[in-house]
Design an enzyme around this catalytic site. Structure first.
Site, PDB file in Angstrom:
ATOM      1  NE  ARG A 192      -3.826   0.329   1.515  1.00 59.09           N
ATOM      2  CZ  ARG A 192      -4.458   1.291   2.186  1.00 59.09           C
ATOM      3  NH1 ARG A 192      -4.420   1.323   3.492  1.00 59.09           N
ATOM      4  NH2 ARG A 192      -5.123   2.231   1.556  1.00 59.09           N
TER       5      ARG A 192
ATOM      6  CG  PHE B 177      -1.438  17.156  22.684  1.00 63.65           C
ATOM      7  CD1 PHE B 177      -1.389  15.799  22.987  1.00 63.65           C
ATOM      8  CD2 PHE B 177      -2.269  17.572  21.654  1.00 63.65           C
ATOM      9  CE1 PHE B 177      -2.152  14.881  22.272  1.00 63.65           C
ATOM     10  CE2 PHE B 177      -3.035  16.669  20.933  1.00 63.65           C
ATOM     11  CZ  PHE B 177      -2.970  15.316  21.244  1.00 63.65           C
TER      12      PHE B 177
END
Length: 417
Positions: free
Chosen positions: A225, A285
Site C-alpha cells: 500500500r 501536546f
C-alpha cells in the site's frame, strides 16, 4: 531507554532519557481503575507510547476525549490498513464507522497483535466514548464520518497527482488536526483555529510518516500500500518498487528529496497554528510531534537508508525534544536548527535543490522574524559532548540498579493480582 553506545556518543541525552523513563512509569501508574477506561489507556500505551506520554500532560477531561478520539481513529485506520479484508467488506465498515462508536456491542476482528485486541475489545472504547460530554462526542463523530468516507474513496482510487496526495492526507490526518482543534475549543481552552492551519498540522505529520515508511509500506503483505503520488515518483522511475534496488539509488534519493520539499510547504502554517495556542499542556501536546516531524525529515532528506530500513530520530534526541519543548521560542529554535541540518545536506546537483533551499530559507525567515529565536536552546546541533563518557557509564549503571530495585519492589503487588 537509549543504548549505552548511543548515550556514550551523545552524553547530553542521558538526563532527558532518565526523565522520560520516569515519566513513562508515572504515566503507567495513572491508568484509571474503571475497566473500560483502564483498557483504553492501557491500549493507548501499547499502540503509541510516544503519544501516550504527550497526552498525559492534558487536563483530565480533555485528556479522556483525546484518548478516545485517538483510539477510534486508530481502529478506523486498522480497518483501512488490513489488506486482507476484501474491498466489498471494508468500504461499508469505513463508511459506517461513525455509527459503530455508539454501539457497545459492535466489534470487528482484523489487524494484528495489539491492534487486533483493540478491534476485538472495541466495546470498551464505545463505552468510554458514551461517557464523554456531548460536544466531544459530536466532534469525534463528525471527524470519524468524514475520515471513513475519505478512506473508502481511496480504497478504490490510486494516489496519482499531488492534489490526490493532499486530499488523501487531508482525510487521514488533516481531519485529525481539525478534530483536535474542535476538542480544544469544546474544552473552552482555545479559540477554534482556522481549518487551513489545522489541516496543515495533520498533513505535515502524515507526509513525514508516508516518506519515512516507504520500505515498510512497499513490502506490506499480502499486497503493498503506497501513497507516494505518481506525479512525483513517475519523474524518477517506471515503477515505485524500483526504488528498493541499489542500482536505482540516485533516482530514489532524488524522488525522496522532492517529497521532503513538498512536505516543507506546510511548516509555516504549523508554526502559525502553534504560536496561537494559549494553554501550555495543549501547546506541548501539539508542538512535540511537529518538532519530531521536522527532525525526521532532516534525517530522511538525501538519505538512501530510507530505501534500506528504518530512519528515525534516536531515542535520546526524542527525549530531549520532549523535555525541552516548553515555549514557542523552543519550537522556533528546533525548527531553525533542523532546517540548518537539512540545508547542509542539499546537493547542488539535485534537480529540486533550488526549490528545497527556497523552502528552507522561508522557514528560517519565519523563525528569525518571530523575534524570540535568540532565546532558543541549541539542543539539536551540538558537536562536543557535555560530559565525560566514564561519568555516563557510572550514571547508566546506577540507573540500571535503581530501576531493578523499583521493579523488585513492585513485584509482590504484581504477583498478587
Amino acid at each position: 531507554m537509549g543504548s549505552l553506545g548511543a548515550i556514550l556518543k551523545h552524553p547530553d541525552d542521558f538526563y532527558p532519557l532518565l526523565k522520560l523513563k520516569i515519566a513513562a512509569r508515572h504515566a503507567e501508574k495513572q491508568i484509571p481503575p474503571e475497566p473500560h477506561w483502564g483498557f483504553c489507556y492501557t491500549m493507548l500505551h501499547k499502540v503509541s507510547r510516544s503519544f501516550a506520554l504527550v497526552i498525559q500532560q492534558l487536563k483530565p477531561e480533555l485528556r479522556n476525549a483525546v484518548c478516545i478520539f485517538y483510539l477510534v481513529l486508530r481502529a478506523l485506520d486498522t480497518v483501512e490498513d488490513d489488506t486482507s479484508i476484501q474491498t466489498d467488506i471494508k468500504v461499508p465498515i469505513l463508511k459506517a464507522f461513525h455509527c459503530h462508536i455508539y454501539n457497545r456491542d459492535w466489534h470487528f476482528s482484523c489487524g494484528t497483535k495489539d491492534y487486533k485486541v483493540l478491534m476485538d475489545e472495541f466495546h470498551h472504547v464505545s463505552t468510554a466514548f458514551l461517557e464523554l460530554g456531548k460536544g466531544y462526542q459530536e466532534a469525534i463523530e463528525d471527524i470519524t464520518k468524514r475520515m471513513g468516507a475519505g478512506m473508502a474513496k481511496f480504497i478504490c482510487k490510486e494516489v496519482e497527482t499531488v492534489d490526490d496526495y493532499d486530499e488523501y492526507c487531508h482525510y487521514v490526518a488533516g481531519l485529525v488536526g481539525l478534530g483536535l482543534s474542535k476538542l480544544f475549543h469544546a474544552a473552552e481552552l482555545e479559540d477554534l483555529a482556522p481549518d487551513s492551519l489545522s489541516n496543515s498540522m495533520g498533513l505535515f505529520l502524515q507526509k513525514t510518516n508516508i516518506i519515512r515508511d516507504y520500505l515498510e509500506d512497499i513490502n506490506e503483505i499480502p499486497k503493498s500500500r503506497m501513497f507516494w503520488p505518481r506525479e512525483i515518483w513517475g519523474k524518477y522511475a517506471d515503477k515505485l518498487e524500483d526504488f528498493k534496488y541499489e542500482e536505482n539509488s540516485v533516482k530514489a534519493v532524488q524522488c525522496l528529496n522532492d517529497l521532503v520539499t513538498n512536505a516543507l510547504n506546510h511548516v509555516e502554517d504549523c508554526l502559525k497554528y502553534m504560536s496561537n495556542l494559549r494553554d501550555l499542556s495543549i501547546f506541548r501536546f501539539c508542538a512535540i510531534p511537529q518538532i519530531m516531524a521536522i527532525g525526521t525529515l532532516a534525517l530522511c532528506y538525501n538519505n538512501v537508508e530510507v530505501f534500506r530500513g528504518v530512519v528515525k530520530m534516536r531515542r535520546g534526541l526524542t527525549a530531549k525534544v520532549i523535555d525541552r519543548t516548553k515555549t514557542m521560542a523552543d519550537v522556533y529554535g528546533a525548527f531553525f536548527d533542523f532546517s540548518v541540518m537539512l540545508k547542509a545536506k542539499v546537493n547542488s546537483n539535485d534537480p529540486n535543490a533550488s526549490k528545497t533551499l527556497s523552502r528552507i530559507e522561508a522557514i528560517q525567515k519565519t523563525c528569525k522574524q518571530s523575534g524570540i529565536l535568540n532565546r532558543r536552546k541549541l539542543y539539536v546541533v551540538r558537536s562536543e559532548p557535555m560530559f565525560n563518557p566514564a561519568v555516563i557509564v557510572i550514571l547508566f549503571s546506577l540507573l540500571c540498579i535503581i530501576l531493578a530495585y523499583l521493579s523488585a519492589k513492585r513485584l509482590p503487588a504484581n504477583q498478587s493480582v
